[in-house]
Design a protein around this motif. Structure first.
Motif, PDB file in Angstrom:
ATOM      1  N   LEU A  12       1.656   2.720  -3.419  1.00 30.72           N
ATOM      2  CA  LEU A  12       0.702   3.558  -4.254  1.00 30.72           C
ATOM      3  C   LEU A  12       0.838   4.909  -4.060  1.00 30.72           C
ATOM      4  O   LEU A  12       1.098   5.341  -3.007  1.00 30.72           O
ATOM      5  CB  LEU A  12      -0.669   2.896  -3.787  1.00 30.72           C
ATOM      6  CG  LEU A  12      -0.894   1.185  -3.817  1.00 30.72           C
ATOM      7  CD1 LEU A  12      -2.210   1.205  -3.327  1.00 30.72           C
ATOM      8  CD2 LEU A  12      -0.484   0.767  -5.159  1.00 30.72           C
ATOM      9  N   ARG A  48      -7.656   1.032   0.429  1.00 34.26           N
ATOM     10  CA  ARG A  48      -7.344   1.213   1.906  1.00 34.26           C
ATOM     11  C   ARG A  48      -8.651   0.647   2.581  1.00 34.26           C
ATOM     12  O   ARG A  48      -8.420  -0.441   3.575  1.00 34.26           O
ATOM     13  CB  ARG A  48      -7.208   2.712   2.494  1.00 34.26           C
ATOM     14  CG  ARG A  48      -7.277   2.916   3.751  1.00 34.26           C
ATOM     15  CD  ARG A  48      -5.747   2.687   4.578  1.00 34.26           C
ATOM     16  NE  ARG A  48      -5.820   1.110   4.881  1.00 34.26           N
ATOM     17  CZ  ARG A  48      -4.538   0.445   4.924  1.00 34.26           C
ATOM     18  NH1 ARG A  48      -3.424   0.962   4.692  1.00 34.26           N
ATOM     19  NH2 ARG A  48      -4.463  -0.764   5.218  1.00 34.26           N
ATOM     20  N   ASP A  52      -1.025   8.623  -4.218  1.00 38.17           N
ATOM     21  CA  ASP A  52      -1.996   9.146  -3.577  1.00 38.17           C
ATOM     22  C   ASP A  52      -3.087   9.253  -4.514  1.00 38.17           C
ATOM     23  O   ASP A  52      -4.302   9.440  -4.315  1.00 38.17           O
ATOM     24  CB  ASP A  52      -1.815  10.512  -2.862  1.00 38.17           C
ATOM     25  CG  ASP A  52      -0.928  10.331  -1.616  1.00 38.17           C
ATOM     26  OD1 ASP A  52      -1.134   9.355  -1.088  1.00 38.17           O
ATOM     27  OD2 ASP A  52      -0.213  11.377  -0.967  1.00 38.17           O
ATOM     28  N   LYS A  81      -7.001   5.278  -4.224  1.00 40.29           N
ATOM     29  CA  LYS A  81      -6.333   4.611  -3.107  1.00 40.29           C
ATOM     30  C   LYS A  81      -7.276   4.405  -1.734  1.00 40.29           C
ATOM     31  O   LYS A  81      -6.931   3.572  -0.969  1.00 40.29           O
ATOM     32  CB  LYS A  81      -5.021   5.458  -2.757  1.00 40.29           C
ATOM     33  CG  LYS A  81      -4.099   5.151  -1.661  1.00 40.29           C
ATOM     34  CD  LYS A  81      -2.999   6.094  -1.660  1.00 40.29           C
ATOM     35  CE  LYS A  81      -1.915   5.478  -0.825  1.00 40.29           C
ATOM     36  NZ  LYS A  81      -0.791   6.278  -0.644  1.00 40.29           N
ATOM     37  N   LEU A  95      -3.750   7.424  -7.035  1.00 39.80           N
ATOM     38  CA  LEU A  95      -4.111   6.006  -7.546  1.00 39.80           C
ATOM     39  C   LEU A  95      -5.645   5.893  -8.500  1.00 39.80           C
ATOM     40  O   LEU A  95      -6.210   6.223  -7.649  1.00 39.80           O
ATOM     41  CB  LEU A  95      -3.750   4.953  -6.222  1.00 39.80           C
ATOM     42  CG  LEU A  95      -4.094   3.286  -7.162  1.00 39.80           C
ATOM     43  CD1 LEU A  95      -3.165   2.829  -8.129  1.00 39.80           C
ATOM     44  CD2 LEU A  95      -4.078   2.615  -5.972  1.00 39.80           C
ATOM     45  N   PHE A 150       0.966  -1.275   0.175  1.00 35.58           N
ATOM     46  CA  PHE A 150       0.123   0.065  -0.034  1.00 35.58           C
ATOM     47  C   PHE A 150       0.762   1.091  -0.033  1.00 35.58           C
ATOM     48  O   PHE A 150       0.569   2.233  -0.724  1.00 35.58           O
ATOM     49  CB  PHE A 150      -0.713  -0.042   1.097  1.00 35.58           C
ATOM     50  CG  PHE A 150      -1.920   1.138   1.231  1.00 35.58           C
ATOM     51  CD1 PHE A 150      -2.955   1.234   0.275  1.00 35.58           C
ATOM     52  CD2 PHE A 150      -1.794   2.321   2.155  1.00 35.58           C
ATOM     53  CE1 PHE A 150      -4.021   2.519   0.442  1.00 35.58           C
ATOM     54  CE2 PHE A 150      -2.464   3.412   2.208  1.00 35.58           C
ATOM     55  CZ  PHE A 150      -3.479   3.399   1.438  1.00 35.58           C
TER      56      PHE A 150
END
Length: 177
Positions: free
Chosen positions: A44, A80, A46, A76, A48, A41
């Motif tokens: 990635l 999450r 911000d 993103k 994404l 993670f």
């Protein structure tokens, strides 16, 4: 504009950039295979956008990928949420967790018109097996990525996953491609 449309063959990158991007793709595959999603993670960007568009087998090859219909379309923040849900023990598609091996190959890297961003195209073959299942899944796909090159290292900016099969034989797509 897709990464494929943005990366004409005339925009080459140097060997060091190619190696950096190829290593990045191999590293993220290993992190995911080892269940180190939190470390993945962190790779990635911000901004994404992770998409898996629909593919229609009845259409001619040049228009069979429908980029206005998605199996997955995540930012993103969505990623999450997916990772947080997996850690609750209530994401039943991943209880027990999938055992995976990602084979990344056919890597091409091209410059883009966007400063500090390269386009990467790769093939992925994902082997997936859950400990309670006697069968396994093989999921082949092509990936069109845009990768931002930062001082902290490469960051995945966009990923478009083009599944080879139009009908997935797996019960769910609870893993990242």
């Amino acid at each position: 504009m897709t990464a494929a449309a943005e990366a004409p063959d005339t925009l080459t990158v140097d060997t060091a950039t190619y190696t950096l991007v190829a290593q990045f793709l191999a590293h993220e595959a290993r992190l995911l295979d080892e269940g180190r999603e939190q470390e993945w993670f962190e790779l990635l960007d911000d901004d994404l956008l992770y998409t898996v568009p629909s593919r229609q087998s009845t259409e001619p090859r040049d228009i069979e990928v429908n980029r206005s219909a998605w199996r997955i379309r995540d930012t993103k923040a969505h990623v999450r949420t997916r990772l947080d849900r997996q850690n609750t023990g209530h994401a039943y598609s991943e209880v027990p967790p999938s055992r995976t091996m990602r084979l990344v190959g056919s890597v091409e890297v091209h410059a883009t018109s966007e400063p500090g961003v390269v386009a990467a195209h790769s093939s992925l073959l994902l082997y997936r097996q859950r400990g309670i299942d006697v069968h396994f899944d093989l999921i082949p796909c092509r990936r069109n990525d845009r990768i931002r090159l930062t001082a902290a290292g490469p960051r995945l900016l966009t990923r478009e996953v083009i599944l080879t099969e139009t009908s997935l034989k797996t019960a769910n797509l609870g893993v990242f491609l």
